[in-house]
Write a protein that holds these residues in place. Structure first.
Motif, PDB file in Angstrom:
ATOM      1  N   LEU A 164       7.694  -5.628 -19.332  1.00 13.52           N
ATOM      2  CA  LEU A 164       7.602  -6.118 -20.705  1.00 13.52           C
ATOM      3  C   LEU A 164       6.233  -6.715 -21.012  1.00 13.52           C
ATOM      4  O   LEU A 164       5.799  -6.718 -22.167  1.00 13.52           O
ATOM      5  N   ASN A 165       5.573  -7.199 -19.989  1.00 14.49           N
ATOM      6  CA  ASN A 165       4.267  -7.832 -20.190  1.00 14.49           C
ATOM      7  C   ASN A 165       3.102  -6.951 -19.751  1.00 14.49           C
ATOM      8  O   ASN A 165       1.985  -7.430 -19.600  1.00 14.49           O
ATOM      9  N   ASN A 166       3.393  -5.643 -19.554  1.00 16.56           N
ATOM     10  CA  ASN A 166       2.350  -4.674 -19.187  1.00 16.56           C
ATOM     11  C   ASN A 166       1.592  -5.076 -17.926  1.00 16.56           C
ATOM     12  O   ASN A 166       0.378  -4.920 -17.829  1.00 16.56           O
ATOM     13  N   ARG A 167       2.323  -5.623 -16.965  1.00 19.46           N
ATOM     14  CA  ARG A 167       1.726  -5.967 -15.692  1.00 19.46           C
ATOM     15  C   ARG A 167       2.111  -4.933 -14.652  1.00 19.46           C
ATOM     16  O   ARG A 167       3.205  -4.378 -14.692  1.00 19.46           O
ATOM     17  N   THR A 168       1.237  -4.717 -13.702  1.00 17.97           N
ATOM     18  CA  THR A 168       1.508  -3.721 -12.664  1.00 17.97           C
ATOM     19  C   THR A 168       1.726  -4.363 -11.301  1.00 17.97           C
ATOM     20  O   THR A 168       1.810  -3.675 -10.300  1.00 17.97           O
ATOM     21  N   MET A 169       1.827  -5.681 -11.252  1.00 13.74           N
ATOM     22  CA  MET A 169       2.083  -6.345  -9.980  1.00 13.74           C
ATOM     23  C   MET A 169       3.439  -5.931  -9.452  1.00 13.74           C
ATOM     24  O   MET A 169       4.437  -5.934 -10.167  1.00 13.74           O
ATOM     25  N   ASP A 170       3.488  -5.565  -8.187  1.00 15.15           N
ATOM     26  CA  ASP A 170       4.740  -5.136  -7.586  1.00 15.15           C
ATOM     27  C   ASP A 170       5.750  -6.286  -7.552  1.00 15.15           C
ATOM     28  O   ASP A 170       5.384  -7.425  -7.257  1.00 15.15           O
ATOM     29  N   GLY A 181       0.798  -1.223   0.000  1.00 13.78           N
ATOM     30  CA  GLY A 181       0.000   0.000   0.000  1.00 13.78           C
ATOM     31  C   GLY A 181       0.825   1.264   0.000  1.00 13.78           C
ATOM     32  O   GLY A 181       0.272   2.357   0.042  1.00 13.78           O
ATOM     33  N   SER A 182       2.139   1.135  -0.065  1.00 12.33           N
ATOM     34  CA  SER A 182       2.998   2.305   0.061  1.00 12.33           C
ATOM     35  C   SER A 182       3.254   2.952  -1.289  1.00 12.33           C
ATOM     36  O   SER A 182       3.377   2.287  -2.305  1.00 12.33           O
ATOM     37  N   SER A 183       3.399   4.246  -1.273  1.00 13.09           N
ATOM     38  CA  SER A 183       3.670   4.976  -2.520  1.00 13.09           C
ATOM     39  C   SER A 183       5.128   4.899  -2.927  1.00 13.09           C
ATOM     40  O   SER A 183       5.491   5.324  -4.011  1.00 13.09           O
ATOM     41  N   VAL A 184       5.982   4.355  -2.037  1.00  9.33           N
ATOM     42  CA  VAL A 184       7.407   4.323  -2.366  1.00  9.33           C
ATOM     43  C   VAL A 184       7.785   3.078  -3.140  1.00  9.33           C
ATOM     44  O   VAL A 184       8.926   2.908  -3.533  1.00  9.33           O
ATOM     45  N   LEU A 185       6.829   2.189  -3.360  1.00  7.46           N
ATOM     46  CA  LEU A 185       7.149   0.969  -4.093  1.00  7.46           C
ATOM     47  C   LEU A 185       7.560   1.268  -5.530  1.00  7.46           C
ATOM     48  O   LEU A 185       6.981   2.118  -6.190  1.00  7.46           O
ATOM     49  N   LEU A 186       8.561   0.531  -5.965  1.00  9.24           N
ATOM     50  CA  LEU A 186       9.004   0.682  -7.348  1.00  9.24           C
ATOM     51  C   LEU A 186       8.171  -0.250  -8.221  1.00  9.24           C
ATOM     52  O   LEU A 186       8.614  -1.314  -8.632  1.00  9.24           O
ATOM     53  N   VAL A 187       6.956   0.130  -8.493  1.00 10.39           N
ATOM     54  CA  VAL A 187       6.083  -0.692  -9.310  1.00 10.39           C
ATOM     55  C   VAL A 187       6.199  -0.259 -10.758  1.00 10.39           C
ATOM     56  O   VAL A 187       6.830   0.732 -11.091  1.00 10.39           O
ATOM     57  N   VAL A 188       5.569  -1.017 -11.620  1.00 11.13           N
ATOM     58  CA  VAL A 188       5.610  -0.710 -13.039  1.00 11.13           C
ATOM     59  C   VAL A 188       4.530   0.302 -13.410  1.00 11.13           C
ATOM     60  O   VAL A 188       4.475   0.779 -14.528  1.00 11.13           O
ATOM     61  N   ASP A 189       3.665   0.638 -12.452  1.00 14.12           N
ATOM     62  CA  ASP A 189       2.626   1.639 -12.717  1.00 14.12           C
ATOM     63  C   ASP A 189       3.258   2.913 -13.268  1.00 14.12           C
ATOM     64  O   ASP A 189       4.258   3.400 -12.750  1.00 14.12           O
ATOM     65  N   GLY A 190       2.642   3.473 -14.296  1.00 16.77           N
ATOM     66  CA  GLY A 190       3.145   4.706 -14.877  1.00 16.77           C
ATOM     67  C   GLY A 190       4.216   4.483 -15.920  1.00 16.77           C
ATOM     68  O   GLY A 190       4.674   5.427 -16.558  1.00 16.77           O
ATOM     69  N   LEU A 191       4.646   3.237 -16.101  1.00 14.65           N
ATOM     70  CA  LEU A 191       5.651   2.927 -17.113  1.00 14.65           C
ATOM     71  C   LEU A 191       5.230   1.627 -17.763  1.00 14.65           C
ATOM     72  O   LEU A 191       5.342   0.553 -17.168  1.00 14.65           O
ATOM     73  N   ARG A 192       4.740   1.725 -18.989  1.00 10.29           N
ATOM     74  CA  ARG A 192       4.176   0.556 -19.655  1.00 10.29           C
ATOM     75  C   ARG A 192       4.846   0.306 -21.002  1.00 10.29           C
ATOM     76  O   ARG A 192       5.154   1.234 -21.739  1.00 10.29           O
TER      77      ARG A 192
END
Length: 511
Positions: free
Chosen positions: A488-494, A17-28
């Motif tokens: 590469l697979n357009n997934r947003t799972m952290d 739930g943290s905003s500091v996670l380096l997720v793929v959101d915003g980069l697809r």
């Protein structure tokens, strides 16, 4: 010992739930042009192993490593990652990750062991098998013909790249590669980091074939730092141009491939706003990236001609015409940047060399966030480099063929610094494209932990960890491999969630 980096359930839920996670959101991945290529890179000596198997003979890199790697570190590529035997497993990992392409090099001394003469059928079979396996999995094969591993036989016979005979032999070798593999390979890079190779191999002596003038901390047994870097440069440019002409005249119409050349590039930033440092920065650009000048204009930069004088070889008119326009694309490797300060005192040195001819002092560019073992994350310097090249040489196709973050071998599999590095640079490519740069591909260095030229097995860049103590050289996924696959697979799972899944199943299920 590897740090396990265990994350408890409570902490994991908090991080999700943290905003500091380096997720793929915003980069697809789907934000990039449809034909943009994402891949990963290695080179033959650094991953293949099987150094003494199936007819392969030594290269100058074998000799360099077995002589002690210029006293910088221990180790060699005799076994390396053993991709020679494990290529099918590696290609499956690439497929599961979602790579569009794999950049690798062909070992000249595996394919043609003595540098010239008959093809080694076992070597031919290996590269055919590797390329076929890649193609069958939908992965493009991007091939480098020369990644610093000249057959030792040619070095012994006539001195390798400092002798113009290399042009003929390199062209014959390339002809064999085009003939045997060109129906499936559409992207050919003739030479990897030609500028770094001549500087490190023939001036300072910390790269193979370890030539330099005494005295040297690298204990070179031979060399002439004042002249050999420029002779090797000249012959390399002529060899590339000869290969490009061969390909265009004999193969390109049928095979529809492209020919490129690769440079190690840097971001150069004036230390101060003084005219001295600004001019010195341009000199550094001309010396380090000046290989482009002959490809675009048919001659060396005026700065080099002025500073080097009669030691710089001269292109004949026919040679100039041959080199000019001989690249279909430029491959660039980018890692670090430097502050540049003018150093006119170096011009007073009696026996000048490639480094002192530049008359500059370079200091590594760092940031407050940079840890001692990490490469600074400063993509704006890559943007500045591309802007500078475009202003001087015009617009041309570019593949970023190497880019990545180093970590110590003993660090965690949860390689957050590498994730942050990749995320920042991959994200910056979109901005660069929108600013008019024709960037067509991006390759992470490296697909797995390889035998690194400047650090052996001490520091690593890989998306996969290679357990050197395991007889099977087991490939273990790092967190960065999960992040890259998600992107590469357009997934947003952290990636941290994926890593937890992997602990209970396998990476292959997670990605």
């Amino acid at each position: 010992m590897w740090k396990k980096g265990f994350v408890g359930v409570e902490l994991l839920l908090m991080l999700v739930g943290s905003s500091v996670l380096l997720v793929v959101d915003g980069l697809r991945r789907d934000e990039y042009p449809p034909h943009f290529v994402f891949g990963a890179s290695t080179s033959a000596y650094q991953v293949e192993g099987a150094a003494n198997e199936d007819g392969r003979k030594p290269s100058i890199w074998d000799t360099f490593a077995h002589a002690g790697n210029a006293n910088m570190y221990k180790g060699d590529g005799d076994i390396a990652c053993d991709q020679y035997h494990k290529y099918k497993e590696d290609v499956q990992l690439m497929k599961k990750m979602g790579l569009d392409a794999y950049r690798f090099s062909i070992s000249w001394s595996r394919l043609i062991p003595d540098g010239r003469g008959p093809i080694n059928q076992k070597g031919l079979q290996y590269y055919n098998n590797l390329i076929n396996e890649l193609i069958s999995q939908g992965i493009q094969a991007h091939v480098t013909l020369y990644h610093w591993d000249l057959p030792q036989a040619l070095e012994d016979e006539y001195g390798g790249w400092v002798n113009k005979k290399i042009v003929r032999d390199f062209t014959t070798y390339a002809d064999a590669c085009f003939r045997e593999f060109g129906d499936r390979v559409k992207h050919w890079t003739t030479v990897n980091e030609g500028n770094a190779f001549v500087k490190g191999g023939y001036d300072l002596g910390y790269l193979p074939p370890q030539h330099c003038s005494p005295p040297s901390i690298y204990n070179c047994s031979k060399g002439d730092s004042s002249n050999e870097p420029y002779l090797a440069t000249h012959n390399m440019l002529l060899a590339h141009a000869s290969v490009a002409r061969l390909y265009r005249n004999k193969y390109q119409d049928k095979q529809h491939g492209l020919i490129g050349f690769n440079l190690l590039t840097f971001g150069f930033v004036p230390l101060t706003n003084t005219s001295e440092d600004i001019i010195a920065t341009q000199r550094a650009q001309d010396f380090y990236h000046g290989f482009l000048n002959p490809f675009i204009f048919g001659d060396y930069p005026e700065t080099m001609k002025k500073m080097v004088g009669s030691r710089l070889p001269v292109f004949s008119k026919s040679e100039s015409n041959l080199v000019k326009g001989s690249i279909d694309f430029l491959g660039i490797n980018f890692y670090v940047s430097f502050y540049v300060k003018g150093n006119p005192k170096s011009l007073c040195i009696k026996d000048r060399d490639y480094v002192t001819d530049m008359a500059v002092e370079l200091t590594a560019y760092t940031t407050n966030e940079t840890l001692s073992d990490e490469i600074p994350i400063i993509p704006w310097t890559l943007q500045g480099l591309l802007d500078s090249l475009k202003s001087v040489y015009g617009k041309f196709p570019i593949y970023i063929q190497e880019n990545g973050q180093q970590t110590h071998r003993s660090s965690s599999l949860e390689d957050w610094p590498r994730i942050k590095y990749l995320q920042e640079y991959i994200g910056s490519i979109l901005h660069m494209q929108r600013n008019g740069h024709d960037i067509r591909g991006y390759f992470v260095w490296s697909f797995m932990d390889v035998f690194e030229l400047l650090s052996g097995y001490e520091f690593t860049y890989g998306l996969y960890y290679i357990d050197l103590k395991d007889p099977t050289l087991r490939r273990q996924p790092k967190l960065s491999s999960v992040w890259y696959s998600n992107f590469l697979n357009n997934r947003t799972m952290d990636p941290m969630v994926a890593m937890q899944i992997e602990k209970n199943s396998s990476l292959h299920d997670a990605i």
